[in-house]
Design a protein around this motif. Structure first.
Motif, mmCIF file in Angstrom:
data_model
loop_
_atom_site.group_PDB
_atom_site.id
_atom_site.type_symbol
_atom_site.label_atom_id
_atom_site.label_comp_id
_atom_site.label_asym_id
_atom_site.label_seq_id
_atom_site.Cartn_x
_atom_site.Cartn_y
_atom_site.Cartn_z
ATOM 1 N N ASP A 75 -6.981 -21.180 -15.915
ATOM 2 C CA ASP A 75 -5.913 -20.322 -15.396
ATOM 3 C C ASP A 75 -6.461 -19.252 -14.457
ATOM 4 O O ASP A 75 -5.868 -18.963 -13.429
ATOM 5 C CB ASP A 75 -5.157 -19.639 -16.539
ATOM 6 N N GLN A 76 -7.592 -18.677 -14.814
ATOM 7 C CA GLN A 76 -8.150 -17.593 -14.004
ATOM 8 C C GLN A 76 -8.563 -18.035 -12.604
ATOM 9 O O GLN A 76 -8.735 -17.226 -11.714
ATOM 10 C CB GLN A 76 -9.335 -16.949 -14.720
ATOM 11 N N TYR A 77 -8.710 -19.357 -12.420
ATOM 12 C CA TYR A 77 -9.093 -19.872 -11.106
ATOM 13 C C TYR A 77 -7.909 -20.462 -10.345
ATOM 14 O O TYR A 77 -8.073 -20.947 -9.230
ATOM 15 C CB TYR A 77 -10.185 -20.938 -11.254
ATOM 16 N N GLY A 78 -6.731 -20.454 -10.955
ATOM 17 C CA GLY A 78 -5.534 -20.955 -10.292
ATOM 18 C C GLY A 78 -5.504 -22.467 -10.109
ATOM 19 O O GLY A 78 -4.795 -22.971 -9.249
ATOM 20 N N SER A 102 -5.269 -24.664 -12.953
ATOM 21 C CA SER A 102 -4.937 -25.276 -14.234
ATOM 22 C C SER A 102 -3.879 -26.372 -14.130
ATOM 23 O O SER A 102 -3.808 -27.239 -14.995
ATOM 24 C CB SER A 102 -4.471 -24.213 -15.234
ATOM 25 N N ASP A 103 -3.070 -26.376 -13.085
ATOM 26 C CA ASP A 103 -2.021 -27.387 -12.949
ATOM 27 C C ASP A 103 -2.448 -28.620 -12.165
ATOM 28 O O ASP A 103 -1.674 -29.555 -12.016
ATOM 29 C CB ASP A 103 -0.777 -26.778 -12.299
ATOM 30 N N GLU A 104 -3.670 -28.639 -11.635
ATOM 31 C CA GLU A 104 -4.122 -29.804 -10.878
ATOM 32 C C GLU A 104 -4.254 -31.006 -11.800
ATOM 33 O O GLU A 104 -4.905 -30.942 -12.841
ATOM 34 C CB GLU A 104 -5.458 -29.528 -10.185
ATOM 35 N N THR A 105 -3.631 -32.121 -11.423
ATOM 36 C CA THR A 105 -3.606 -33.296 -12.295
ATOM 37 C C THR A 105 -4.993 -33.875 -12.571
ATOM 38 O O THR A 105 -5.215 -34.455 -13.616
ATOM 39 C CB THR A 105 -2.721 -34.406 -11.699
ATOM 40 N N ARG A 106 -5.938 -33.711 -11.645
ATOM 41 C CA ARG A 106 -7.274 -34.286 -11.883
ATOM 42 C C ARG A 106 -7.994 -33.611 -13.034
ATOM 43 O O ARG A 106 -8.979 -34.128 -13.537
ATOM 44 C CB ARG A 106 -8.111 -34.250 -10.613
ATOM 45 N N PHE A 107 -7.505 -32.433 -13.453
ATOM 46 C CA PHE A 107 -8.129 -31.732 -14.571
ATOM 47 C C PHE A 107 -7.258 -31.725 -15.819
ATOM 48 O O PHE A 107 -7.505 -30.974 -16.745
ATOM 49 C CB PHE A 107 -8.464 -30.288 -14.178
ATOM 50 N N GLN A 108 -6.225 -32.542 -15.856
ATOM 51 C CA GLN A 108 -5.316 -32.552 -16.993
ATOM 52 C C GLN A 108 -5.885 -33.350 -18.154
ATOM 53 O O GLN A 108 -6.446 -34.426 -17.960
ATOM 54 C CB GLN A 108 -3.961 -33.125 -16.590
ATOM 55 N N VAL A 109 -5.725 -32.819 -19.344
ATOM 56 C CA VAL A 109 -6.243 -33.453 -20.541
ATOM 57 C C VAL A 109 -5.605 -34.812 -20.764
ATOM 58 O O VAL A 109 -6.287 -35.802 -20.986
ATOM 59 C CB VAL A 109 -6.008 -32.550 -21.774
ATOM 60 N N GLY A 110 -4.304 -34.915 -20.689
ATOM 61 C CA GLY A 110 -3.623 -36.170 -20.954
ATOM 62 C C GLY A 110 -3.844 -37.215 -19.880
ATOM 63 O O GLY A 110 -3.585 -38.385 -20.080
ATOM 64 N N HIS A 111 -4.346 -36.807 -18.723
ATOM 65 C CA HIS A 111 -4.485 -37.716 -17.589
ATOM 66 C C HIS A 111 -5.557 -38.772 -17.821
ATOM 67 O O HIS A 111 -5.362 -39.923 -17.522
ATOM 68 C CB HIS A 111 -4.791 -36.889 -16.338
ATOM 69 N N SER A 112 -6.711 -38.399 -18.392
ATOM 70 C CA SER A 112 -7.736 -39.422 -18.621
ATOM 71 C C SER A 112 -8.727 -39.052 -19.713
ATOM 72 O O SER A 112 -9.804 -39.607 -19.768
ATOM 73 C CB SER A 112 -8.502 -39.709 -17.329
ATOM 74 N N LEU A 113 -8.385 -38.104 -20.538
ATOM 75 C CA LEU A 113 -9.311 -37.738 -21.604
ATOM 76 C C LEU A 113 -9.408 -38.875 -22.599
ATOM 77 O O LEU A 113 -8.429 -39.351 -23.133
ATOM 78 C CB LEU A 113 -8.831 -36.467 -22.316
ATOM 79 N N GLN A 114 -10.617 -39.342 -22.790
ATOM 80 C CA GLN A 114 -10.873 -40.406 -23.752
ATOM 81 C C GLN A 114 -11.937 -39.907 -24.712
ATOM 82 O O GLN A 114 -12.579 -38.897 -24.475
ATOM 83 C CB GLN A 114 -11.358 -41.658 -23.040
ATOM 84 N N ASP A 115 -12.136 -40.638 -25.756
ATOM 85 C CA ASP A 115 -13.169 -40.304 -26.720
ATOM 86 C C ASP A 115 -14.516 -40.272 -26.015
ATOM 87 O O ASP A 115 -14.953 -41.245 -25.441
ATOM 88 C CB ASP A 115 -13.176 -41.347 -27.838
ATOM 89 N N ARG A 116 -15.191 -39.132 -26.005
ATOM 90 C CA ARG A 116 -16.471 -38.994 -25.311
ATOM 91 C C ARG A 116 -17.555 -39.833 -25.944
ATOM 92 O O ARG A 116 -18.582 -40.063 -25.348
ATOM 93 C CB ARG A 116 -16.908 -37.518 -25.291
ATOM 94 N N SER A 117 -17.358 -40.324 -27.134
ATOM 95 C CA SER A 117 -18.380 -41.167 -27.757
ATOM 96 C C SER A 117 -18.235 -42.611 -27.348
ATOM 97 O O SER A 117 -18.997 -43.460 -27.791
ATOM 98 C CB SER A 117 -18.298 -41.049 -29.277
ATOM 99 N N GLY A 118 -17.272 -42.907 -26.474
ATOM 100 C CA GLY A 118 -17.047 -44.274 -26.012
ATOM 101 C C GLY A 118 -18.171 -44.746 -25.129
ATOM 102 O O GLY A 118 -19.227 -44.136 -25.049
ATOM 103 N N ASP A 119 -17.959 -45.818 -24.413
ATOM 104 C CA ASP A 119 -18.984 -46.419 -23.571
ATOM 105 C C ASP A 119 -19.260 -45.527 -22.379
ATOM 106 O O ASP A 119 -18.554 -45.540 -21.391
ATOM 107 C CB ASP A 119 -18.522 -47.806 -23.103
ATOM 108 N N ALA A 120 -20.320 -44.727 -22.475
ATOM 109 C CA ALA A 120 -20.664 -43.790 -21.426
ATOM 110 C C ALA A 120 -21.449 -44.451 -20.303
ATOM 111 O O ALA A 120 -21.766 -43.824 -19.326
ATOM 112 C CB ALA A 120 -21.477 -42.631 -22.000
ATOM 113 N N SER A 121 -21.788 -45.706 -20.442
ATOM 114 C CA SER A 121 -22.586 -46.338 -19.408
ATOM 115 C C SER A 121 -21.759 -46.757 -18.214
ATOM 116 O O SER A 121 -22.289 -47.118 -17.190
ATOM 117 C CB SER A 121 -23.342 -47.546 -19.968
ATOM 118 N N SER A 122 -20.460 -46.688 -18.351
ATOM 119 C CA SER A 122 -19.604 -47.039 -17.225
ATOM 120 C C SER A 122 -19.163 -45.762 -16.545
ATOM 121 O O SER A 122 -18.571 -44.901 -17.175
ATOM 122 C CB SER A 122 -18.391 -47.812 -17.733
ATOM 123 N N LEU A 123 -19.489 -45.620 -15.283
ATOM 124 C CA LEU A 123 -19.196 -44.386 -14.578
ATOM 125 C C LEU A 123 -17.936 -44.517 -13.760
ATOM 126 O O LEU A 123 -17.640 -45.480 -13.197
ATOM 127 C CB LEU A 123 -20.360 -44.043 -13.638
#
Length: 158
Positions: A132-135, A137-158
């Motif tokens: 929020d302090q950087y203005g 917070s509403d950008e879709t590329r940083f949205q949690v629901g947009h692509s947040l996956q389990d970080r313990s998943g297959d990290a070898s695929s970039l």
């Protein structure tokens, strides 16, 4: 994707996160393993002839897969061109693991997923959105629901 050759050469001269002489085999049939100076700078993997200052080429480390191969070798393949496979031979298993880890962590997508993860953790703990302090917070590329996956998943695929 287009790149300005002068800018790439300039980027290749920047301090690297990792650099070493590795055996490298390109994706063409009949390519043989040759010693190359390999440098990781941001999300580019540059490779040079060992006696030259300008890179022979550069791999943009996005939309690719890093995999362990036989011995001390790892490979990089690109998701949209599975037949385009680069092999890298290291001196030890430890060196291979370090290179693989650095390459995986170099991608924009990896950094983006980490930002989203830590953003949601900070929000969960404090009740405040740290962006929020950087203005932004509403950008879709940083949205949690947009692509947040389990970080313990297959990290070898970039």
């Amino acid at each position: 994707m287009r790149f300005n050759e002068k800018e790439l050469v300039s980027l290749s001269r920047q301090p690297s996160e990792r650099a070493a002489e590795l055996g490298m085999r390109g994706p063409k049939k009949g390519d043989v393993v040759k010693k190359r100076l390999v440098k990781l700078v941001v999300n580019f993997l540059f490779y040079f002839r060992t006696d030259e200052e300008e890179p022979m080429g550069a791999l943009l480390l996005e939309q690719c897969r890093v995999e362990r191969e036989d011995g001390h070798t790892f490979s990089i393949t690109f998701l949209d061109e599975a037949e385009r496979k680069y092999l890298f031979e290291c001196d030890s298993e430890e060196q291979r693991a370090e290179w693989m880890d650095s390459i995986i962590k170099a991608s924009y997508e990896f950094m983006r997923k980490n930002l989203i993860f830590y953003r949601s953790e900070i929000h969960r703990l404090t009740g405040k959105d740290p962006l929020d302090q950087y203005g932004i917070s509403d950008e879709t590329r940083f949205q949690v629901g947009h692509s947040l996956q389990d970080r313990s998943g297959d990290a070898s695929s970039l």
